[in-house]
Design an enzyme around this catalytic site. Structure first.
Site, PDB file in Angstrom:
ATOM      1  N   HIS A  37      37.769  34.696  35.229  1.00  0.00           N
ATOM      2  CA  HIS A  37      38.728  34.941  36.325  1.00  0.00           C
ATOM      3  C   HIS A  37      37.699  34.804  37.519  1.00  0.00           C
ATOM      4  O   HIS A  37      37.456  35.728  38.361  1.00  0.00           O
ATOM      5  CB  HIS A  37      39.356  36.259  36.224  1.00  0.00           C
ATOM      6  CG  HIS A  37      40.625  36.379  37.279  1.00  0.00           C
ATOM      7  ND1 HIS A  37      41.036  35.230  38.156  1.00  0.00           N
ATOM      8  CD2 HIS A  37      41.447  37.472  37.529  1.00  0.00           C
ATOM      9  CE1 HIS A  37      42.007  35.682  38.842  1.00  0.00           C
ATOM     10  NE2 HIS A  37      42.165  36.814  38.317  1.00  0.00           N
ATOM     11  N   ASP A  83      40.746  47.692  35.230  1.00  0.00           N
ATOM     12  CA  ASP A  83      41.969  46.569  35.113  1.00  0.00           C
ATOM     13  C   ASP A  83      42.748  47.169  34.082  1.00  0.00           C
ATOM     14  O   ASP A  83      42.663  48.255  33.575  1.00  0.00           O
ATOM     15  CB  ASP A  83      41.137  45.326  34.544  1.00  0.00           C
ATOM     16  CG  ASP A  83      42.078  44.309  34.652  1.00  0.00           C
ATOM     17  OD1 ASP A  83      43.144  44.374  35.220  1.00  0.00           O
ATOM     18  OD2 ASP A  83      41.680  43.105  34.013  1.00  0.00           O
ATOM     19  N   CYS A 114      41.547  44.523  40.306  1.00  0.00           N
ATOM     20  CA  CYS A 114      42.150  43.408  40.318  1.00  0.00           C
ATOM     21  C   CYS A 114      43.772  43.336  40.668  1.00  0.00           C
ATOM     22  O   CYS A 114      44.321  42.118  41.330  1.00  0.00           O
ATOM     23  CB  CYS A 114      41.750  42.366  39.384  1.00  0.00           C
ATOM     24  SG  CYS A 114      42.064  42.551  37.856  1.00  0.00           S
ATOM     25  N   ARG A 150      46.378  28.190  35.881  1.00  0.00           N
ATOM     26  CA  ARG A 150      46.101  29.753  35.436  1.00  0.00           C
ATOM     27  C   ARG A 150      46.924  29.833  34.187  1.00  0.00           C
ATOM     28  O   ARG A 150      48.092  29.687  34.037  1.00  0.00           O
ATOM     29  CB  ARG A 150      46.928  30.607  36.668  1.00  0.00           C
ATOM     30  CG  ARG A 150      47.002  32.123  36.194  1.00  0.00           C
ATOM     31  CD  ARG A 150      47.795  32.993  37.199  1.00  0.00           C
ATOM     32  NE  ARG A 150      48.102  34.179  36.923  1.00  0.00           N
ATOM     33  CZ  ARG A 150      47.123  35.192  37.197  1.00  0.00           C
ATOM     34  NH1 ARG A 150      46.023  35.083  37.898  1.00  0.00           N
ATOM     35  NH2 ARG A 150      47.332  36.280  36.730  1.00  0.00           N
ATOM     36  N   GLN A 180      38.745  35.939  41.370  1.00  0.00           N
ATOM     37  CA  GLN A 180      38.747  37.285  41.444  1.00  0.00           C
ATOM     38  C   GLN A 180      37.350  37.892  41.798  1.00  0.00           C
ATOM     39  O   GLN A 180      37.180  38.674  42.780  1.00  0.00           O
ATOM     40  CB  GLN A 180      39.253  38.010  40.348  1.00  0.00           C
ATOM     41  CG  GLN A 180      39.294  39.451  40.331  1.00  0.00           C
ATOM     42  CD  GLN A 180      40.490  39.758  41.557  1.00  0.00           C
ATOM     43  OE1 GLN A 180      41.761  39.385  41.526  1.00  0.00           O
ATOM     44  NE2 GLN A 180      40.062  40.580  42.624  1.00  0.00           N
ATOM     45  N   ARG A 186      41.319  37.486  48.031  1.00  0.00           N
ATOM     46  CA  ARG A 186      41.850  36.523  47.248  1.00  0.00           C
ATOM     47  C   ARG A 186      41.933  35.011  47.799  1.00  0.00           C
ATOM     48  O   ARG A 186      41.411  33.979  47.282  1.00  0.00           O
ATOM     49  CB  ARG A 186      42.865  36.616  46.234  1.00  0.00           C
ATOM     50  CG  ARG A 186      42.786  37.891  45.155  1.00  0.00           C
ATOM     51  CD  ARG A 186      41.566  37.445  44.021  1.00  0.00           C
ATOM     52  NE  ARG A 186      41.934  36.088  43.728  1.00  0.00           N
ATOM     53  CZ  ARG A 186      42.801  35.967  42.685  1.00  0.00           C
ATOM     54  NH1 ARG A 186      43.579  36.760  42.364  1.00  0.00           N
ATOM     55  NH2 ARG A 186      42.777  34.742  42.070  1.00  0.00           N
TER      56      ARG A 186
END
Length: 315
Positions: A137, A232, A273, A110, A140, A301
């Site tokens: 991502h 987001d 998210c 990440r 997600q 997740r």
């Protein structure tokens, strides 16, 4: 569930690399593993597997999801923060990858540059999983798709609207994922923050196969009939200096009660998210409303990340 042979040993960097059938398998496996966990049934497909978790960026959900998912399946996760290894500093990414690939069975990354996770995958010799980069991502998106299916019973033909920064890693990932899986997607953003045309064109190619409609627009009228309103943070990690500029640009795109009503549906759900900055991209009222499924997403997740590890590495 029977293993999908095409996934064994593969890295998971972006959904571009997977067929709709393979993405479907990840989702079905995640649902199966989730149901088993709720019944107290755990697997051992990662027994004696050691997983490196590399984090250039801090994380709540990604770190915890990989850790819990790994332990649930009998594996050992090892957290490696930016001060724990020499990734791209004293030691090149390529050399770090070759060392970790000899010691670990799988690697999560990440961080910032997407090229870093690509280089890790190219040199490690073991599956590498993208826990987030500046460009994509993908874990997600799997969690979001599983959440939508749980809520509505199906995925294909649903309409999702992504509001805000239309060129961040979430918008990019939805373009790929929705295009492949037949989910209609409207990216609603000011023109200054529209996604790259090349990626939009690629998503529309996927959509020709799946039947999805991909729309990029400034108009809030596009939320009509939406199953999902998604947003987001307005400034991603590393972009904090742009916050004031983004607030000015994106305030009209805030998800609030009026926008939820504008869909014309009673059953539209709100997704994010996380972490959310309430009062900016979403109001507290919507975030805490019955329409909000953000904590279902957060839990999912773990189930979807577990599925990715089990499918690509598990025995």
């Amino acid at each position: 569930m029977e293993k999908m042979q095409s996934l064994i040993g593969r890295s998971f960097l972006t959904l571009k690399d997977f067929t709709p059938e393979e993405i479907r398998y990840f989702l079905d496996l995640a649902a199966d593993l989730k149901a088993k966990k709720k019944q107290g049934i755990f697997g051992n497909s990662l027994a004696h597997k050691n997983i490196a978790l590399i984090f250039e960026k801090p994380s709540t959900r990604t770190r915890c999801a990989f850790t819990v998912g790994c332990v649930d399946e009998g594996g050992h996760p090892e957290y490696l923060g930016i001060n724990d290894i020499q990734l791209g500093g004293k030691e090149s990414v390529e050399d770090t990858a070759r060392v970790l690939g000899r010691l670990f069975d799988g690697i999560e990354f990440r961080g910032f540059k997407h090229k870093t996770v690509e280089d890790l995958a190219a040199y490690a010799g073991v599956p590498v999983w993208n826990g987030l980069t500046d460009d994509f991502h993908p874990t997600q998106i799997l969690a979001d798709f599983l959440t939508i299916e749980e809520h509505f019973g199906d995925l294909k033909g649903r309409k999702m609207c992504f509001l805000g920064d239309g060129r961040n890693n979430m918008a990019n990932s939805f373009l790929v994922g929705c295009g492949k899986m037949g989910v209609h997607l409207s990216v609603i953003a000011p023109k200054e923050l529209w996604p790259e045309e090349e990626l939009v064109a690629q998503a529309r190619e996927y959509a020709k196969e799946s039947g999805a409609v991909i729309e990029i627009t400034e108009s809030l009228d596009a939320v009509k009939d939406a199953d999902v309103l998604y947003t987001d943070v307005w400034a991603s990690m590393g972009e904090e200096a742009k916050t004031a500029e983004r607030v000015k640009l994106l305030t009209p795109y805030q998800v609030n009660a009026d926008l939820m009503k504008k869909t014309g549906r009673e059953d539209t759900i709100f997704m994010h998210c996380l972490p959310a900055i309430k009062g900016k991209e979403v109001t507290e009222e919507v975030f805490e409303s019955a329409a909000s499924v953000v904590f279902d997403e957060a839990e999912n997740r773990m189930h979807t990340i577990k599925a990715v590890m089990v499918a690509t590495l598990g025995e």
